[in-house]
Design a protein around this motif. Sequence first.
Motif, PDB file in Angstrom:
ATOM      1  N   ARG A 196      31.834 -13.956  59.320  1.00  0.00           N
ATOM      2  CA  ARG A 196      30.436 -13.538  59.207  1.00  0.00           C
ATOM      3  C   ARG A 196      29.840 -13.180  60.567  1.00  0.00           C
ATOM      4  NH1 ARG A 196      26.385 -11.631  55.829  1.00  0.00           N
ATOM      5  NH2 ARG A 196      24.452 -11.889  56.981  1.00  0.00           N
ATOM      6  N   GLN A 224      33.345 -19.826  53.457  1.00  0.00           N
ATOM      7  CA  GLN A 224      34.662 -19.309  53.085  1.00  0.00           C
ATOM      8  C   GLN A 224      34.571 -18.257  51.982  1.00  0.00           C
ATOM      9  OE1 GLN A 224      37.313 -20.491  54.989  1.00  0.00           O
ATOM     10  NE2 GLN A 224      35.554 -21.449  56.005  1.00  0.00           N
ATOM     11  N   ASN A 264      34.232  -5.330  58.264  1.00  0.00           N
ATOM     12  CA  ASN A 264      33.627  -6.570  57.788  1.00  0.00           C
ATOM     13  C   ASN A 264      34.550  -7.350  56.875  1.00  0.00           C
ATOM     14  OD1 ASN A 264      31.357  -5.914  59.230  1.00  0.00           O
ATOM     15  ND2 ASN A 264      30.200  -5.152  57.476  1.00  0.00           N
ATOM     16  N   GLY A 265      35.404  -6.651  56.155  1.00  0.00           N
ATOM     17  CA  GLY A 265      36.358  -7.333  55.289  1.00  0.00           C
ATOM     18  C   GLY A 265      37.417  -8.107  56.056  1.00  0.00           C
ATOM     19  N   ARG A 266      37.586  -7.780  57.340  1.00  0.00           N
ATOM     20  CA  ARG A 266      38.618  -8.443  58.146  1.00  0.00           C
ATOM     21  C   ARG A 266      38.044  -9.517  59.063  1.00  0.00           C
ATOM     22  NH1 ARG A 266      39.936  -2.981  59.215  1.00  0.00           N
ATOM     23  NH2 ARG A 266      39.131  -3.253  61.338  1.00  0.00           N
ATOM     24  N   HIS A 267      36.737  -9.631  59.152  1.00  0.00           N
ATOM     25  CA  HIS A 267      36.139 -10.501  60.157  1.00  0.00           C
ATOM     26  C   HIS A 267      35.235 -11.556  59.528  1.00  0.00           C
ATOM     27  CE1 HIS A 267      37.436  -7.133  62.677  1.00  0.00           C
ATOM     28  NE2 HIS A 267      37.359  -7.963  63.699  1.00  0.00           N
ATOM     29  N   PRO A 322      28.468 -10.120  48.742  1.00  0.00           N
ATOM     30  CA  PRO A 322      27.926  -9.345  49.863  1.00  0.00           C
ATOM     31  C   PRO A 322      26.412  -9.143  49.820  1.00  0.00           C
ATOM     32  CG  PRO A 322      28.940  -7.890  48.252  1.00  0.00           C
ATOM     33  CD  PRO A 322      29.236  -9.292  47.793  1.00  0.00           C
ATOM     34  N   ARG A 381      30.671  -9.701  61.777  1.00  0.00           N
ATOM     35  CA  ARG A 381      30.437  -8.552  60.910  1.00  0.00           C
ATOM     36  C   ARG A 381      29.301  -7.698  61.449  1.00  0.00           C
ATOM     37  NH1 ARG A 381      30.754 -12.228  55.669  1.00  0.00           N
ATOM     38  NH2 ARG A 381      32.947 -12.743  55.829  1.00  0.00           N
ATOM     39  N   ASP A 395      32.537 -13.344  51.577  1.00  0.00           N
ATOM     40  CA  ASP A 395      33.034 -11.983  51.358  1.00  0.00           C
ATOM     41  C   ASP A 395      32.891 -11.550  49.906  1.00  0.00           C
ATOM     42  OD1 ASP A 395      33.654 -11.802  53.983  1.00  0.00           O
ATOM     43  OD2 ASP A 395      35.798 -12.164  53.742  1.00  0.00           O
ATOM     44  N   ARG A 396      32.921 -12.502  48.990  1.00  0.00           N
ATOM     45  CA  ARG A 396      32.840 -12.149  47.572  1.00  0.00           C
ATOM     46  C   ARG A 396      31.399 -11.937  47.112  1.00  0.00           C
ATOM     47  NH1 ARG A 396      37.006 -16.727  45.159  1.00  0.00           N
ATOM     48  NH2 ARG A 396      38.698 -16.349  46.639  1.00  0.00           N
ATOM     49  N   ARG A 432      32.751  -1.334  56.188  1.00  0.00           N
ATOM     50  CA  ARG A 432      33.247  -2.244  55.155  1.00  0.00           C
ATOM     51  C   ARG A 432      34.661  -2.721  55.478  1.00  0.00           C
ATOM     52  NH1 ARG A 432      30.821   0.846  49.768  1.00  0.00           N
ATOM     53  NH2 ARG A 432      28.724  -0.058  49.905  1.00  0.00           N
ATOM     54  N   GLN A 478      23.403 -14.461  50.612  1.00  0.00           N
ATOM     55  CA  GLN A 478      23.917 -15.824  50.658  1.00  0.00           C
ATOM     56  C   GLN A 478      22.737 -16.704  51.064  1.00  0.00           C
ATOM     57  OE1 GLN A 478      25.620 -13.724  53.308  1.00  0.00           O
ATOM     58  NE2 GLN A 478      26.469 -12.607  51.594  1.00  0.00           N
TER      59      GLN A 478
END
Length: 1005
Positions: free
Chosen positions: A98, A271, A93-96, A277, A101, A274-275, A90, A280
């Motif tokens: 899609r 964009q 993935n929060g720093r990269h 998860p 990830r 991330d919000r 996590r 999508q």
Amino acid sequence: MTRWRSAVHRTILVVDVEGYGNAHRTNDHRLSVRHGMYEILKIAFARAGLAWDKCDADDCGDGVMVLAPPDQPKSLFAETLPGQLVAALREHNGRHAREARIRLRVALHAGEVHFDEHGVAGAAINFTFRLIDAAPLRDALARSPGVLAMVVSGWFFEEVVQHCPGARPASYQRLPVEVKETNTIGWFCLPDQPDADDRRVGIPVQRSGSGAASTWTLPRDTASFTGRAEELTRLATAAREEGGQQVVGIQAIDGMAGIGKTSFAIHAAHQLVDRFPDAQLFLRLHAHTPGQTPVNPTDALASLLTMVGVDAQHLPADLDSRAAMWRDRIAGKRVLLVLDDADSHRQVEPLLPATPGCLVLVTSRRRLTALDTTITLSLDTLPAREAADLFTSLSRREVLGPQSDVLADVIRSCGHLPLAISLLAGRLRDHPMWTIEDLAGKLHESHDWVIRQTHAEEVAVTAAFHLSYRNLRADRQRFFRYISLHPGTEFEAASAAALADVPVGDARTHLDNLYNDHLLNETAPERYRMHDLVREYSRTLLDDETAEDRDKAVGRLLDHYKNAATAADQFITQDLMRDAPRAEPRTYAQPGSLAPATRDAAWKWMHTESANLLACARHAAAHALPEQVVGLAAATAAFLDVVGPWDQAVVLHRDAAAAARGVGDDLHTADALYRIGRAQHRTAEYPAAISALSQALEIYDRLDHELGQVGTLMQLGRAWRQTDEYVQAAKAYTKALSLSRSLKDRTDEACALNELGIIRLVKGEYAEAISAHSKAWDIYAELKDRTGQADAANELGVAKRMTGDYTAAIDLHTRALDVYRDLRDGFHQALALNNLGTALRAKGEPAEAIEAHQEALAIAKNTGDRIGQAIALNELGAAQATTVSFAAATASHDRALALYRMLGQQLGVAETLNHKGTLLLASGNQRDARAQHEMALEVAREISTPLEEARALAGLGWCAAGLGDTTATHDYFHEALAIYDRLGAAERFEIARALAGLAPAHRTE
């Protein structure tokens, strides 16, 4: 003789990155993922108290094998490492972005490992790689919103996991591992979804190879996206505010054609991922696709449900049921949904989630102000500076000095529309010898041509198209015109070749060049789609072709699809259709050379082309082409029967019936009516199915078509059985049995016997039921039909259970279940698991019964099988009651009863009412228990099911005994025992013992 170094014991951990080779990842992304994977492992090992430096790591490209020495406690791998892997994943993935990830599959085992100069070897290593390659493990991670799926060997589970409370052994589930030479059971869990009871290993995978759920369906973001910074900020701010308010965010993006709505929505979605998860999703609604009708909400929901893992064959038939299933599937999840090219708020509203925290982006040429709680974002043409930046970025040209004025003139000619700018920039990039002045001159020439025949607001875009078109070779111009006639939304080389009447190799070359010229989009490798505006432009050019030439082109396309589908259908029918009316062999002219030539290719082709096949059939029906409608319907019938969507299958076969009837073709009319009835049976529309099947049977009788009669009678029997019309069902099966024997058709004979056995069982004729199922099994065994043997064994097990032979029943259900698992047949897996659970409960093994019913319930939920869910819930409640879990049992029975009543399944209603009565009596509530058994007795007598009648009478006897009414107890027990004795049911012994222990009844005359 070479002496090898002695083997040593090691803990073996194999790690694999999900989707490492996916097309949306570049080589740079893959390098980033590999680096990230090692960093994640090192961090997680350190935090778990494991020494990475003491381990041997063997790189596998898209994964790694780690060998840990014996001094590294195995308990840490089970208890601590999974949680630390989740945390590190996590963080990464929060720093990269899609594409970089990571989601991991991890396999754990332990065993002897040999080292030599080449590396390591050993059976334990091979076994661990088989674990991680198990298809159900891949499916489990694909369906999970989490980041990690872990599987351990049976040895590791029994020796390590079960003895580590921190490993949460209850969260592990059995996993069938059938890879190469390995056929075993492992245990898997989702460490960041430990309570996901409905994500069990029984998630069905169709024999046709249909894929797992796809929670990421966003198209690739445009690397050259430029501008719109203010609009992006507004959208992101609104999304953040709505998320904080815990509501469903709906943002409608509107604007004229070519303004860039879809590109903007896709870029914004990337964009915001991330919000959101959990999923999508992207869905085209085709409000303005030339030649397409806007997607109706019912079909749109079908697409969304299949994206989240519901097999198309198990979709509910009506809009409200699909909408309810959609809301249920995404309840409690954070989902980003992009609905592209919407027609109206009515099309969108049924697709909206009900879960707070979700975001929906809707693009439309209309302002959708009627949508509640919607924030509207209207896109205008690009400002001059942003338009110039977009042009220079795409053209890869530096514009200096005086050229800036020329560029401004080009952009004005494009109306500042992103689509037109993109086309012209691509044209300049592909002609390195052109100057921007050359481009401006050619554009003005096209502009003059366009103005003479185009509405003013369309001039800019159409002028850009016309310039690209003018630069094509003459044969490619013709090809471009003809492919716009395709009734579907995407296509490949073979269908394009048929339309344009060119060799397939030439078609591939044309498609590749049109893609390079930005006149086509590539939706998947070698599959293409025309932008709606490009298709509309291309169709305006068809005025130069004669109506006869256009009709011939579409005729060639329909022939291509019919021939290829017929070839594919031969393989699929062999797999699936046991009792369908068998059409005489047909020979079509020009059987397509590119038709599927193997079973796997046939399934793959049908899955890929099914939407185009339905679109072509609709076109043929609308243009009065009866031979094409009938041919396409026949060629797709077997596939649609098992895969769906069944509501569209009904429409297709209705068109085929009308077409055949219109030309006086009775045989194909009957075939189509049979298929209508079969599809309606799938959607639980039993009265409609009986009507269609009865019409089909009438025609088959008139034609003396015995094969058609057998198949239709079999299907009619099933429909009558589902409506509790057992006498009618028995008559249909008996006649089908007689006909199949006269035809010496052993397969249909076995099928009819097996179905008759079910009727005999419901009517309480247990000996006859066992005989029928046993004869069916013998025939299937003689034919070496594994599926048929499993069907017969499963039903025979039920009959054995009814007579008290629980050991034989458990063995038969287990054997059937093994076959269904091997075939990945989810529907029958759930059926066998429910039967197995009931037998286990009867034998006194409630814990194992509960496990079986819970797995069956999970499968039925994932397939949308409502009858399967009702059976699982009812029997689960009965098993829970034996463990004194009265509250859980009550909840299970109540849910089952609601489902049975909704489906109109009266036998299930009677069974559930009796179970509820038993439960209430066990909890000391005799009066309410009596009311349940009285209702069950009424239903059982109404539908003539003696077993449930006897159970209701016995239940009333126990209630009377609890209330101290000895006379009523005697009466009820005597009535129940008389039925049980006649049936030979196992329950007769319990009631006989109860009667023997009662004091004689004293009656007052």
